[in-house]
Design an enzyme around this catalytic site. Structure first.
Site, PDB file in Angstrom:
ATOM      1  N   LYS A  78      17.209  75.250  -3.868  1.00 43.94           N
ATOM      2  CA  LYS A  78      18.228  74.408  -4.496  1.00 43.94           C
ATOM      3  C   LYS A  78      19.116  75.269  -5.385  1.00 43.94           C
ATOM      4  O   LYS A  78      18.617  76.183  -6.062  1.00 43.94           O
ATOM      5  CB  LYS A  78      17.548  73.296  -5.303  1.00 43.94           C
ATOM      6  CG  LYS A  78      18.514  72.255  -5.858  1.00 43.94           C
ATOM      7  CD  LYS A  78      17.768  71.116  -6.546  1.00 43.94           C
ATOM      8  CE  LYS A  78      18.707  70.066  -7.104  1.00 43.94           C
ATOM      9  NZ  LYS A  78      17.988  68.943  -7.739  1.00 43.94           N
ATOM     10  N   SER A 153      19.210  64.273  -6.280  1.00 46.16           N
ATOM     11  CA  SER A 153      20.226  65.307  -6.246  1.00 46.16           C
ATOM     12  C   SER A 153      19.904  66.474  -5.311  1.00 46.16           C
ATOM     13  O   SER A 153      20.801  67.219  -4.935  1.00 46.16           O
ATOM     14  CB  SER A 153      20.461  65.850  -7.656  1.00 46.16           C
ATOM     15  OG  SER A 153      19.289  66.517  -8.110  1.00 46.16           O
ATOM     16  N   SER A 177      14.782  63.340  -7.953  1.00 46.85           N
ATOM     17  CA  SER A 177      15.649  64.159  -7.097  1.00 46.85           C
ATOM     18  C   SER A 177      14.968  64.939  -5.988  1.00 46.85           C
ATOM     19  O   SER A 177      15.652  65.518  -5.150  1.00 46.85           O
ATOM     20  CB  SER A 177      16.467  65.115  -7.946  1.00 46.85           C
ATOM     21  OG  SER A 177      17.529  64.402  -8.516  1.00 46.85           O
TER      22      SER A 177
HETATM   23  N1  GLN Z   1      19.344  60.483  -9.759  1.00 45.42           N
HETATM   24  C1  GLN Z   1      18.849  60.774 -11.068  1.00 45.42           C
HETATM   25  C2  GLN Z   1      19.986  61.174 -11.963  1.00 45.42           C
HETATM   26  O1  GLN Z   1      21.071  61.149 -11.515  1.00 45.42           O
HETATM   27  C3  GLN Z   1      17.799  61.820 -10.992  1.00 45.42           C
HETATM   28  C4  GLN Z   1      18.334  63.193 -10.883  1.00 45.42           C
HETATM   29  C5  GLN Z   1      17.286  64.240 -10.783  1.00 45.42           C
HETATM   30  O2  GLN Z   1      16.097  63.956 -10.594  1.00 45.42           O
HETATM   31  N2  GLN Z   1      17.731  65.472 -10.955  1.00 45.42           N
HETATM   32  O3  GLN Z   1      19.833  61.520 -13.092  1.00 45.42           O
END
Ligand code: GLN
Length: 486
Positions: A78, A153, A177
């Site tokens: 990532k 994400s 995410s």
């Molecule tokens: N979708 C969640 C957010 O936007 C989680 C993001 C994540 O786990 N990095 O904060």
């Protein structure tokens, strides 16, 4: 069967038996990238030195050296994990041209194992989002239906595994995410216990919630990667002294006697009937194979989204203060003095979602509102953790859906932040409580899009959730993670 279709465990076996070389595996994955990356868009940057790493593994094999089980396995990273000499953008304009001078601890571990880094994976900007649509770089498409999002994400990491563009990948999970995109792309994804994998070199979003974990086509692959990346690190002040266990070697494939808690709150309104149905069928199958099912209650779940978005945004507003145009990253071209430089740099360098989080975080931390929002969220966090601890007195793992619905269409939710935040309704509690959890493919929607089954464990019970997951995988006769017709 092409090499890219195989699991890390299978390829590891083949390498050992000299049925293929590390370079052949990499070449096959690269051919696949050439064939499908134009449609999927999982990568931000390809690693030009990948062949060099693969050759080094082949030379070690030729010399008869003892290899790590993951040596020669292609892995995508990532793009918020620092890779020395390899661009690390966080999918943001702010870091578009940033090349880190150091490796994250997990990268040193991946390199020490002899894994072959294929490149850096697309993501929501600074890991804020649930669809990878907030990436400044480009969109990523769900390999099972290119009109749909891959989740986020870590959308690039999940999509690459489902598309065969990497064998395994690393992601990060602050509120879901890893697990949410794993579910939407039909692959396995695990978020380890907070502290079990070093965060040194992971670009911070919400430091008390962030955790690195992995994606694969099978439970064993994820177990192998977790064994390779976990462990104490003096460079991370929140790192825990976890025993360096070989999770993959210890996997137990029977669910007989496993006590599975099923919390009513994760099966309520707002969760798609088919998503619930798939998870209920999985639970029935587990029961038929000897698992004991317990009805449990986690009453504070309804406050989880609010709590998460207060804590995560508060920490983000502080963490992202470092991007000021002075030390590294983007700097505005024309400005009039220091304050103007800060303002223009941050206005131009960050996208809308990141700015929304910074504003929300600054607001909940401001004097006058701190007690009403941030302090209250921290109290609810304690309550959510206590409810989990209570539940684990009567069950080994908790089973829930990972996602409230299957993958939505690109563009469908991006204009409605609250709707987007709701995608995390089944995953954020785990980060709030610092627990480990894994998402597994579990049934499909009417349109053939994957759903996810989530197993949550108590702190440092990685082996327990991996065993439960492995047992479920055996019951299913394996997962069908690779997208057809790409
Ligand atoms: N979708 C969640 C957010 O936007 C989680 C993001 C994540 O786990 N990095 O904060």
């Amino acid at each position: 069967m092409k090499l890219y279709e195989k699991t890390a465990a299978e390829l590891s076996e083949m390498l050992r038996n000299k049925e293929c070389s590390a370079l052949e595996i990499l070449n096959d994955v690269n051919d696949r990238i050439n064939d499908v990356e134009g449609k999927v868009g999982a990568y931000v940057t390809l690693n030009e030195k990948a062949a060099e790493s693969a050759r080094a593994v082949d030379e070690a094999i030729a010399r008869g050296e003892e290899l790590h089980p993951l040596a020669g396995i292609p892995i995508g990273i990532k793009d918020n994990i620092s890779t020395k000499g390899l661009r690390t953008t966080c999918s943001s304009r702010m870091l578009e041209n940033y090349v880190p001078p150091f490796n994250a601890t997990v990268i040193d571990k991946v390199n020490d194992a002899g894994m072959v880094i294929t490149g850096k994976m697309n993501m929501d900007e600074f890991a804020m989002g649930s669809s990878t649509e907030t990436s400044y770089i480009h969109l990523t498409h769900n390999p099972h239906n290119l009109e749909c999002v891959p989740g986020g994400s870590s959308g690039g990491s999940a999509a690459a595994v489902a598309a065969g563009e990497a064998i395994v990948t690393l992601g990060s999970d602050t509120g879901g995410s890893i697990r949410q995109p794993a579910a939407l792309c039909g692959v396995v994804g695990m978020k380890p216990t907070y502290g079990s994998v070093s965060r040194y070199g992971l670009v911070a979003f919400a430091s008390s919630l962030d955790q690195i974990g992995s994606f694969g086509k099978s439970v064993k692959d994820v177990a192998m990667v977790q064994s390779a990346i976990c462990g104490y690190d003096k460079m991370d002040a929140t790192s825990a002294y976890v025993e360096n266990t070989d999770y993959a070697a210890n996997l137990r494939d029977s669910v007989r006697g496993l006590k599975i808690g099923v919390p009513a709150e994760y099966f309520g309104d707002g969760i798609d009937d088919d998503a619930k149905g798939s998870v209920y069928s999985a639970i029935k199958a587990l029961e038929a194979n000897g698992a004991e099912i317990r009805k449990i209650s986690l009453p504070s779940t309804e406050f989880a989204i609010n709590t998460y978005y207060i804590i995560a945004s508060a920490e983000a507003s502080s963490n992202l203060a470092r991007f000021d145009g002075v030390k590294y990253g983007y700097r505005a071209k024309d400005y009039d003095g220091l304050t103007d430089m800060y303002e223009k740099t941050r206005s131009e360098g960050f996208g809308d979602e990141v700015k929304r989080r910074i504003m929300l975080g600054t607001f909940v931390l401001s004097s006058g509102f701190y007690d009403a929002y941030y302090k209250k969220a921290k109290l609810v966090q304690r309550k959510i953790s206590n409810e989990f601890s209570q539940a684990f007195k009567e069950c080994d793992v908790i089973a829930t859906p990972t996602v409230p619905a299957s993958a939505f269409k690109i563009g469908e939710n991006i204009g409605d932040p609250l709707k987007m935040y709701y995608s995390d309704v089944c995953t954020v509690t785990v980060n709030i409580a610092g627990l480990p959890a894994i998402s597994l493919p579990c049934g499909k929607s009417k349109d053939g899009m994957p759903f996810g089954l989530q197993f949550i464990g108590s702190k440092f019970a990685e082996q327990t959730i991996l065993d439960a997951a492995y047992g479920y995988e055996k019951i299913c006769g394996g997962f069908d993670s690779l997208a057809k017709n790409l």
